[in-house]
Scaffold this active site. Structure first.
Site, short mmCIF file in Angstrom:
data_model
loop_
_atom_site.label_atom_id
_atom_site.label_comp_id
_atom_site.label_asym_id
_atom_site.label_seq_id
_atom_site.Cartn_x
_atom_site.Cartn_y
_atom_site.Cartn_z
N HIS A 54 29.35 74.48 46.00
CA HIS A 54 30.14 75.65 46.36
C HIS A 54 31.62 75.40 46.10
CE1 HIS A 54 31.61 78.86 49.31
NE2 HIS A 54 30.86 79.51 48.43
N ARG A 129 52.66 49.67 42.52
CA ARG A 129 51.31 49.43 43.05
C ARG A 129 51.19 49.93 44.49
NH1 ARG A 129 52.24 44.58 39.85
NH2 ARG A 129 53.11 43.52 41.67
N CYS A 149 36.57 60.42 56.75
CA CYS A 149 35.52 59.79 55.95
C CYS A 149 36.10 59.31 54.62
CB CYS A 149 34.37 60.77 55.71
SG CYS A 149 33.51 61.25 57.22
N ASP A 172 28.30 60.71 53.16
CA ASP A 172 27.09 61.53 53.26
C ASP A 172 26.76 61.97 51.84
OD1 ASP A 172 25.27 63.61 53.48
OD2 ASP A 172 26.43 64.77 54.94
N ASN A 180 33.52 65.78 47.78
CA ASN A 180 34.62 64.83 47.71
C ASN A 180 34.95 64.46 46.27
OD1 ASN A 180 32.88 63.30 50.42
ND2 ASN A 180 34.62 64.70 50.63
N HIS A 210 25.19 56.68 52.45
CA HIS A 210 23.93 56.94 53.14
C HIS A 210 23.33 58.30 52.80
CE1 HIS A 210 27.31 58.05 55.85
NE2 HIS A 210 26.59 59.17 56.03
N ILE A 211 22.01 58.35 52.95
CA ILE A 211 21.25 59.59 52.89
C ILE A 211 20.61 59.78 54.25
CG2 ILE A 211 19.24 60.75 51.87
CD1 ILE A 211 19.82 59.11 49.29
N TYR A 212 20.88 60.92 54.88
CA TYR A 212 20.29 61.19 56.19
C TYR A 212 18.78 61.37 56.05
CZ TYR A 212 24.80 61.70 58.48
OH TYR A 212 26.04 61.44 59.01
N ALA A 265 24.77 66.93 59.67
CA ALA A 265 24.72 66.04 60.83
C ALA A 265 26.08 66.05 61.50
CB ALA A 265 24.32 64.63 60.41
#
Length: 266
Positions: A54, A129, A149, A172, A180, A210-212, A265
């Site tokens: 989206h 830097r 996050c 996520d 992101n 991670h994958i929920y 989540a």
């Protein structure tokens, strides 16, 4: 033409090798720690094609960050509800991303506009830097509705091209990371335009990737689909990075598979 699939490759890696872990939300995840993906922005805009993403929410959220805003009202006024679950009754989220980007508090009571500082440094000292923006303000985290996050990003200039590396401490992969990737790729284009540079690479570095557990079926469906070539971005130039509007962003030739719904989540 071979279609790059770093995102889908990461999904597959976590599905195949991820460690089962508990998490803050009580949902449960499969997780790997430490992973990096890279896109050359000259080769296309990295908007995931194996499901519809989206775009409106992505663009308005980035503009909201750049406003330095902490209230969901402006997002809601523009038809975006992705932050509603975390807002209080007044729509407030506390000193989240935009507040830290635009008005990081100092011990003396002043505030630092990290975005303005970043663009000024890119123009005056592109080999620095220290061209870094951080949303991870340890002192403010207890007042945030959700700890950052995507916490920290750095810019790098070489051969007239601007690259950006993001560190995302919590990723996520099914719902959040496609947003992101596109958001920071768009930001890289905007900052490059403002600094008189060409877009280089966008590098995404993840911590807990991670994958929920309640996204496994959706990821399985997504991985059964054939990736399509990335679209391209047309970005109208503005006087300041804070002047961009939704209408300045045009994604051209976005071919994609259908959207896949999944629970957030919280």
């Amino acid at each position: 033409m071979t279609v790059p699939t770093p995102y889908e490759d990461l999904l597959r890696l976590v599905m195949d090798t991820g460690t089962p872990k508990a998490d803050r939300t009580g949902t449960g995840t499969k997780s790997v720690f430490g992973h990096q993906m890279r896109w050359n922005l000259a080769d296309g805009f990295p908007l995931i094609t194996t499901k519809k993403v989206h775009l409106k929410s992505i663009v308005y959220e980035l503009l909201w960050f750049l406003r330095g805003d902490s209230n969901v009202k402006w997002l809601q006024d523009n038809g975006v509800t992705i932050w509603d679950e975390w807002a209080d009754a007044d729509g407030e989220l506390g000193p989240v991303y935009g507040v830290q980007w635009r008005s990081w508090p100092t011990p003396s009571g002043e505030h630092i506009d990290q975005i303005t500082q970043t663009i000024e440094t890119l123009k005056s000292n592109p080999d620095s830097r220290r061209i870094i923006v951080s949303a991870w303000n340890v002192g403010d985290i207890p007042q945030m509705a959700l700890a950052p996050c995507h916490a920290f990003f750095q810019f790098y200039v070489a051969d007239g091209k601007l690259s950006c590396q993001l560190y995302q401490r919590s990723a996520d992969l099914f719902l959040g990371v496609p947003f992101n990737i596109a958001s920071y790729a768009l930001l890289t284009h905007m900052v490059a335009q403002q600094a008189g540079l060409e877009p280089g690479d966008f590098i995404w570095t993840g911590g807990d990737c991670h994958i929920y557990d309640n996204h496994v079926d959706q990821v399985t469906e997504q991985l059964s689909r054939e990736p399509l070539p990335y679209p391209t971005l047309k970005l109208n130039k503005r006087e300041s990075i804070f002047d961009y509007t939704f209408e300045d962003v045009e994604i051209v030739d976005y071919r994609h598979h259908p959207a896949i719904k999944a629970p957030v989540a919280v």
